[in-house]
Design a protein around this motif. Structure first.
Motif, short mmCIF file in Angstrom:
data_model
loop_
_atom_site.label_atom_id
_atom_site.label_comp_id
_atom_site.label_asym_id
_atom_site.label_seq_id
_atom_site.Cartn_x
_atom_site.Cartn_y
_atom_site.Cartn_z
N LEU A 10 36.78 -23.12 -27.03
CA LEU A 10 37.30 -21.87 -26.77
C LEU A 10 39.06 -21.62 -27.30
O LEU A 10 39.38 -20.65 -27.85
N ARG A 11 39.49 -22.83 -26.74
CA ARG A 11 41.10 -22.84 -27.31
C ARG A 11 41.44 -22.78 -28.73
O ARG A 11 42.18 -21.96 -29.18
N GLY A 12 40.60 -23.35 -29.37
CA GLY A 12 40.51 -23.27 -30.87
C GLY A 12 40.48 -21.93 -31.59
O GLY A 12 41.23 -21.58 -32.32
N LEU A 13 39.50 -21.11 -30.89
CA LEU A 13 39.33 -19.71 -31.28
C LEU A 13 40.37 -19.01 -30.85
O LEU A 13 40.90 -18.09 -31.48
N ALA A 14 40.99 -19.35 -29.61
CA ALA A 14 42.07 -18.43 -29.22
C ALA A 14 43.24 -18.64 -29.90
O ALA A 14 44.03 -17.62 -30.38
N VAL A 15 43.33 -19.95 -30.54
CA VAL A 15 44.80 -20.22 -31.48
C VAL A 15 44.44 -19.60 -32.67
O VAL A 15 45.27 -18.97 -33.31
N LEU A 16 43.17 -19.53 -33.33
CA LEU A 16 42.76 -18.75 -34.48
C LEU A 16 42.97 -17.16 -34.30
O LEU A 16 43.65 -16.73 -35.20
N LEU A 21 46.45 -12.39 -35.30
CA LEU A 21 47.50 -11.47 -34.70
C LEU A 21 48.94 -11.72 -35.58
O LEU A 21 49.89 -10.69 -35.67
N GLY A 22 49.21 -12.91 -35.60
CA GLY A 22 50.52 -13.33 -36.30
C GLY A 22 50.55 -12.74 -37.66
O GLY A 22 51.69 -12.16 -38.20
N VAL A 23 49.60 -13.07 -38.54
CA VAL A 23 49.43 -12.62 -39.83
C VAL A 23 49.50 -11.24 -39.64
O VAL A 23 50.29 -10.42 -40.69
N ILE A 24 48.94 -10.50 -38.88
CA ILE A 24 48.90 -8.90 -38.94
C ILE A 24 50.30 -8.45 -38.84
O ILE A 24 50.60 -7.47 -39.49
N ALA A 25 51.05 -9.25 -37.71
CA ALA A 25 52.50 -8.77 -37.47
C ALA A 25 53.26 -9.05 -38.90
O ALA A 25 54.10 -8.02 -39.24
N VAL A 26 53.06 -9.83 -39.52
CA VAL A 26 53.86 -10.06 -40.80
C VAL A 26 53.43 -9.11 -41.74
O VAL A 26 54.37 -8.28 -42.33
N PHE A 27 52.20 -8.95 -41.92
CA PHE A 27 51.75 -7.69 -42.94
C PHE A 27 52.30 -6.52 -42.43
O PHE A 27 52.69 -5.58 -43.54
N ILE A 28 52.24 -6.07 -41.41
CA ILE A 28 52.82 -4.63 -41.03
C ILE A 28 54.22 -4.66 -41.34
O ILE A 28 54.73 -3.50 -41.61
N ALA A 29 55.12 -5.56 -40.84
CA ALA A 29 56.53 -5.75 -41.23
C ALA A 29 56.71 -5.58 -42.83
O ALA A 29 57.71 -4.88 -43.19
N LEU A 30 55.88 -6.24 -43.38
CA LEU A 30 56.30 -6.43 -44.95
C LEU A 30 56.15 -5.04 -45.53
O LEU A 30 56.98 -4.59 -46.27
N ASP A 47 43.31 -1.86 -44.28
CA ASP A 47 41.72 -2.18 -44.12
C ASP A 47 41.55 -3.55 -43.70
O ASP A 47 40.91 -3.84 -42.69
N ALA A 48 42.46 -4.62 -44.33
CA ALA A 48 42.31 -5.89 -43.86
C ALA A 48 42.78 -5.87 -42.43
O ALA A 48 42.27 -7.04 -41.71
N ILE A 49 44.13 -5.24 -42.02
CA ILE A 49 44.59 -5.29 -40.48
C ILE A 49 43.46 -4.71 -39.74
O ILE A 49 43.21 -5.27 -38.40
N GLN A 50 42.66 -3.87 -39.93
CA GLN A 50 41.64 -3.05 -39.16
C GLN A 50 40.52 -4.37 -38.79
O GLN A 50 40.17 -4.29 -37.61
N TYR A 51 40.05 -4.99 -39.68
CA TYR A 51 39.21 -5.81 -39.57
C TYR A 51 39.44 -7.09 -38.99
O TYR A 51 38.89 -7.67 -38.04
N MET A 54 39.75 -6.55 -35.16
CA MET A 54 38.35 -6.73 -34.49
C MET A 54 38.12 -8.15 -34.40
O MET A 54 37.58 -8.52 -33.32
N ILE A 55 38.43 -8.91 -35.37
CA ILE A 55 38.02 -10.37 -35.55
C ILE A 55 38.73 -11.10 -34.55
O ILE A 55 38.20 -11.99 -33.54
N ALA A 56 40.01 -10.82 -34.34
CA ALA A 56 41.03 -11.59 -33.42
C ALA A 56 40.49 -11.14 -32.08
O ALA A 56 40.59 -11.91 -30.99
N THR A 57 40.15 -9.82 -31.65
CA THR A 57 39.68 -9.45 -30.41
C THR A 57 38.52 -10.33 -29.79
O THR A 57 38.35 -10.92 -28.76
N PHE A 58 37.46 -10.38 -30.94
CA PHE A 58 36.16 -10.92 -30.54
C PHE A 58 36.28 -12.49 -30.63
O PHE A 58 35.69 -13.06 -29.64
N LEU A 59 37.29 -13.15 -31.08
CA LEU A 59 37.54 -14.62 -31.05
C LEU A 59 38.25 -14.91 -29.72
O LEU A 59 38.01 -16.05 -29.26
N GLY A 60 39.19 -14.11 -29.69
CA GLY A 60 39.86 -14.25 -28.43
C GLY A 60 39.24 -14.21 -26.89
O GLY A 60 39.84 -14.70 -25.96
#
Length: 164
Positions: A10-16, A21-30, A47-51, A54-60
């Protein structure tokens, strides 16, 4: 031992999830910087950010549930006796397990149906639809296990985070 491995997963999925979410923040800023400089933005980033959201929400979600970090109202339960509180925890855990289990089952059926049909998501890039749907039954299956664990061992629910 199994419980420790489960909590580590569970912690591993949370870290992922946090990494996504960190990568999303970088791409938005970029993209903002590129747009302000009059340069072309990263193709498919929206499109990648939208998906990815969703993935980050369900993994966390299972990790958040396991530590009691989800939104809850404890105005009444904080004033109950220990026995009553434990019984209520068992009841809500049973309801949560059934709900997550049923939703996870139907999510799995959607994944299997999508894979059988060969449905594709066609946006900036083309991917099989079931790739995105697969995170739903995975997450809800883990949440079902967490609710069952709380049903059997209500003291694990007591370590939840409290806001007010």
């Amino acid at each position: 031992m199994i419980s420790i491995l489960f909590d580590r997963a569970l912690r591993g999925l949370a870290v992922l999830s946090a990494g996504i979410l960190g990568v999303i923040a970088v791409f938005i800023a970029l993209n903002v910087v590129l747009r302000n400089l009059g340069l072309p933005v990263v193709y498919g980033a929206l499109d990648a950010i939208q998906y990815a959201l969703m993935i980050a929400t369900f993994l966390g979600a299972p990790w958040v549930l396991s530590i009691g970090g989800h939104v809850k109202v404890d105005l009444i339960t904080s004033n109950l006796t220990e026995g009553t509180s434990r019984a209520l925890t068992r009841l809500t855990s049973a309801i949560g397990a059934v709900t997550a289990g049923v939703l996870g089952w139907y999510g799995l059926q959607a994944v299997l149906a999508s894979a059988a049909r060969g449905s594709m998501i066609r946006t900036s890039f083309v991917i099989p639809e079931w790739w995105m749907l697969a995170f739903v039954p995975l997450s809800l299956g883990l949440c079902t296990i967490i609710f069952i664990r709380r049903l059997l061992f209500p003291e694990t629910a007591e370590r939840s985070l409290s806001g007010l």
